[in-house]
Design a protein around this motif. Sequence first.
Motif, short mmCIF file in Angstrom:
data_model
loop_
_atom_site.label_atom_id
_atom_site.label_comp_id
_atom_site.label_asym_id
_atom_site.label_seq_id
_atom_site.Cartn_x
_atom_site.Cartn_y
_atom_site.Cartn_z
N PHE A 61 27.73 -20.84 -9.60
CA PHE A 61 26.47 -21.59 -9.56
C PHE A 61 25.79 -21.64 -10.94
O PHE A 61 24.88 -22.42 -11.16
CB PHE A 61 25.51 -21.02 -8.52
N VAL A 62 26.24 -20.83 -11.86
CA VAL A 62 25.62 -20.83 -13.19
C VAL A 62 25.90 -22.15 -13.91
O VAL A 62 25.02 -22.70 -14.57
CB VAL A 62 26.12 -19.63 -14.01
N GLN A 63 27.10 -22.64 -13.79
CA GLN A 63 27.46 -23.95 -14.32
C GLN A 63 27.07 -24.14 -15.78
O GLN A 63 26.54 -25.18 -16.17
CB GLN A 63 26.82 -25.04 -13.45
N GLY A 64 27.31 -23.13 -16.60
CA GLY A 64 27.08 -23.24 -18.03
C GLY A 64 25.64 -23.14 -18.47
O GLY A 64 25.32 -23.34 -19.64
N ARG A 65 24.74 -22.80 -17.56
CA ARG A 65 23.32 -22.77 -17.90
C ARG A 65 22.85 -21.42 -18.45
O ARG A 65 21.84 -21.34 -19.14
CB ARG A 65 22.50 -23.12 -16.66
N PHE A 66 23.57 -20.36 -18.12
CA PHE A 66 23.16 -19.01 -18.51
C PHE A 66 24.15 -18.43 -19.52
O PHE A 66 25.33 -18.75 -19.51
CB PHE A 66 23.11 -18.08 -17.30
N THR A 67 23.63 -17.53 -20.35
CA THR A 67 24.49 -16.81 -21.27
C THR A 67 24.14 -15.33 -21.22
O THR A 67 22.99 -14.95 -21.44
CB THR A 67 24.30 -17.31 -22.71
N ILE A 68 25.14 -14.52 -20.94
CA ILE A 68 24.95 -13.08 -20.92
C ILE A 68 25.37 -12.52 -22.27
O ILE A 68 26.33 -13.00 -22.89
CB ILE A 68 25.76 -12.42 -19.78
N SER A 69 24.63 -11.54 -22.74
CA SER A 69 24.97 -10.91 -24.01
C SER A 69 24.50 -9.46 -23.99
O SER A 69 23.77 -9.05 -23.09
CB SER A 69 24.32 -11.67 -25.18
N LYS A 70 24.92 -8.72 -24.99
CA LYS A 70 24.53 -7.32 -25.05
C LYS A 70 24.37 -6.89 -26.50
O LYS A 70 24.89 -7.52 -27.42
CB LYS A 70 25.58 -6.44 -24.36
N ASP A 71 23.64 -5.83 -26.66
CA ASP A 71 23.47 -5.19 -27.96
C ASP A 71 24.05 -3.79 -27.83
O ASP A 71 23.44 -2.91 -27.20
CB ASP A 71 21.98 -5.14 -28.32
N ASN A 72 25.21 -3.59 -28.39
CA ASN A 72 25.91 -2.31 -28.21
C ASN A 72 25.13 -1.15 -28.84
O ASN A 72 25.15 -0.03 -28.33
CB ASN A 72 27.30 -2.38 -28.82
N ALA A 73 24.43 -1.42 -29.92
CA ALA A 73 23.69 -0.35 -30.58
C ALA A 73 22.55 0.16 -29.71
O ALA A 73 22.19 1.34 -29.75
CB ALA A 73 23.15 -0.84 -31.91
N LYS A 74 21.97 -0.73 -28.92
CA LYS A 74 20.84 -0.37 -28.06
C LYS A 74 21.26 -0.18 -26.61
O LYS A 74 20.43 0.17 -25.77
CB LYS A 74 19.76 -1.44 -28.13
#
Length: 120
Positions: A61-74
């Motif tokens: 259902f996301v259909q390219g609208r969301f982007t997940i990311s992370k900050d490994n240092a934090k």
Amino acid sequence: VQLQASGGGLVQVGGSLKLSCVPSGKILKINRMTWYRQTPGNQREWVARISSTGAADYNDFVQGRFTISKDNAKNALYLQMNSLKPDDTAVYYCHYDAATVHPKIFSGSWGQGTQVTVSS
């Protein structure tokens, strides 16, 4: 480990929000980080997840609208949500599959949830 989710709010259709999830407590290693959402009377469903290597995948259902990311240092997790729809209205939860006591023993931790409301 405790997770603090934030960034939710009220937004109009087509708008954007960025969710954040920040841990408190010691984390030795994270296997996977996931965003879920839940609406009243429904089961919690996964939205997006990201592996320790950074590989991401999304529910259909996301259909390219969301982007997940992370900050490994934090050890922080983010979800950029664009082109929001009324159906995206839900409480959003972050979840970590993390090792906190021993680097080979993993357990799940949930954030407290942040409300996202998309108005039409």
